[in-house]
Write an enzyme that holds these catalytic residues in place. Sequence first.
Site, mmCIF file in Angstrom:
data_model
loop_
_atom_site.group_PDB
_atom_site.id
_atom_site.type_symbol
_atom_site.label_atom_id
_atom_site.label_comp_id
_atom_site.label_asym_id
_atom_site.label_seq_id
_atom_site.Cartn_x
_atom_site.Cartn_y
_atom_site.Cartn_z
ATOM 1 N N HIS A 184 -0.032 0.201 -10.487
ATOM 2 C CA HIS A 184 -0.784 -0.702 -9.606
ATOM 3 C C HIS A 184 -1.209 -1.964 -10.365
ATOM 4 O O HIS A 184 -2.367 -2.381 -10.320
ATOM 5 C CB HIS A 184 -2.001 -0.004 -9.003
ATOM 6 C CG HIS A 184 -2.406 -0.584 -7.672
ATOM 7 N ND1 HIS A 184 -2.904 0.176 -6.644
ATOM 8 C CD2 HIS A 184 -2.384 -1.860 -7.204
ATOM 9 C CE1 HIS A 184 -3.186 -0.592 -5.599
ATOM 10 N NE2 HIS A 184 -2.868 -1.840 -5.922
ATOM 11 N N GLU B 145 -3.917 7.647 -5.823
ATOM 12 C CA GLU B 145 -3.997 7.008 -7.141
ATOM 13 C C GLU B 145 -5.321 7.337 -7.808
ATOM 14 O O GLU B 145 -6.326 7.512 -7.125
ATOM 15 C CB GLU B 145 -3.855 5.480 -6.986
ATOM 16 C CG GLU B 145 -2.518 5.034 -6.435
ATOM 17 C CD GLU B 145 -2.422 3.512 -6.337
ATOM 18 O OE1 GLU B 145 -3.354 2.808 -6.793
ATOM 19 O OE2 GLU B 145 -1.421 3.022 -5.801
ATOM 20 N N ARG C 65 0.843 -1.190 0.000
ATOM 21 C CA ARG C 65 0.000 0.000 0.000
ATOM 22 C C ARG C 65 0.881 1.244 0.000
ATOM 23 O O ARG C 65 1.892 1.307 0.700
ATOM 24 C CB ARG C 65 -0.918 0.015 1.225
ATOM 25 C CG ARG C 65 -2.120 -0.911 1.082
ATOM 26 C CD ARG C 65 -3.065 -0.417 -0.007
ATOM 27 N NE ARG C 65 -4.180 -1.319 -0.263
ATOM 28 C CZ ARG C 65 -4.194 -2.239 -1.213
ATOM 29 N NH1 ARG C 65 -3.135 -2.411 -1.992
ATOM 30 N NH2 ARG C 65 -5.245 -3.004 -1.395
#
Length: 320
Positions: free
Chosen positions: A279, A260, A232
């Site tokens: 990601h 994000e 994370r």
Amino acid sequence: MNRKLAVAEPFLTERHRKMIRETAEKKGFEVRIMDSPEEDRNFLNEAEVIFGQAPETAKVSTALKWICTPFAGVDKFLAEDAFANPEAMLSNSSGAYGVTIAEHTVMMLLDILRRQPEYRQIVAAHEWRRDLLVRSIKGSRITLLGTGDIGQETAVRLRAFSPACLTGVNQSGKNPGGCFDRILTREQWETVLPETDVLLMSLPGTKETFHMVGEKQLSLLPDGAVIINVGRGTVIDQEKLIRELKAGRLYAGLDVFEKEPLTKDDPVWELPNLLITPHTAGNMTLMHTVDRITEMFLADLERYCRGEKPDHLVDRKKGY
């Protein structure tokens, strides 16, 4: 009235959908499969079980008894008002992503150590250069923050490269699967940073892990150390890391960020010594991952129908 089970997950193939439908119908559920929660809000709000990422439904549905998210992260379900039914259970798919994220981690590490970002620029300019100094995983001192499924799968793969040491960091102090040369607890882990050539992170986003790697921890790393984060984005103080990268003291590979998605004009894109992936480390584009997520949900559905709790139950207070 039939018990209702909703599936809202676009990455499932027809084979996976058929497996879920057949199993759930045998258990007496009316099943509705959709690509997104927006397809049938009414059914979702009446569903006893949901397999999918539907935090908006959990927040308003009093019929919901169990929601299984196909992701490992459960950040969207941790607020105090996240569930209209306080007795509703939350499970995740932690344990399905180890293979794909471990491979992504090794890819990023090799990319950085073998100077591939620079070589891609050289090749794009149609130049023939071979003089960039590279480094090796062999002999590297590697510290892994997080020794769960992802950490273990990563350690197994890195072992084949003959690192000098694989140090795992967790809360229990135990060595899961015997994958690590040594284990340090959260109270001890900073002592190993001056001896860490590669710092790998696969931690969840919780209050305890927020900015766990900040200015102090970054300063303890030796010059040239590589940081890779596939957990994370909140685990790293991004502002402090940016400062170190601009100074050219450290290298980093980041699959996750504090905010994000990155905007097109975010200066992070242009940082030196930084390899970015959007990601994608734990994306459901690897079929093995989708297979595992489906298998885990169906096994937990069997337990649920027997009146048992899911194996992958999340403690919402801890955040994992």
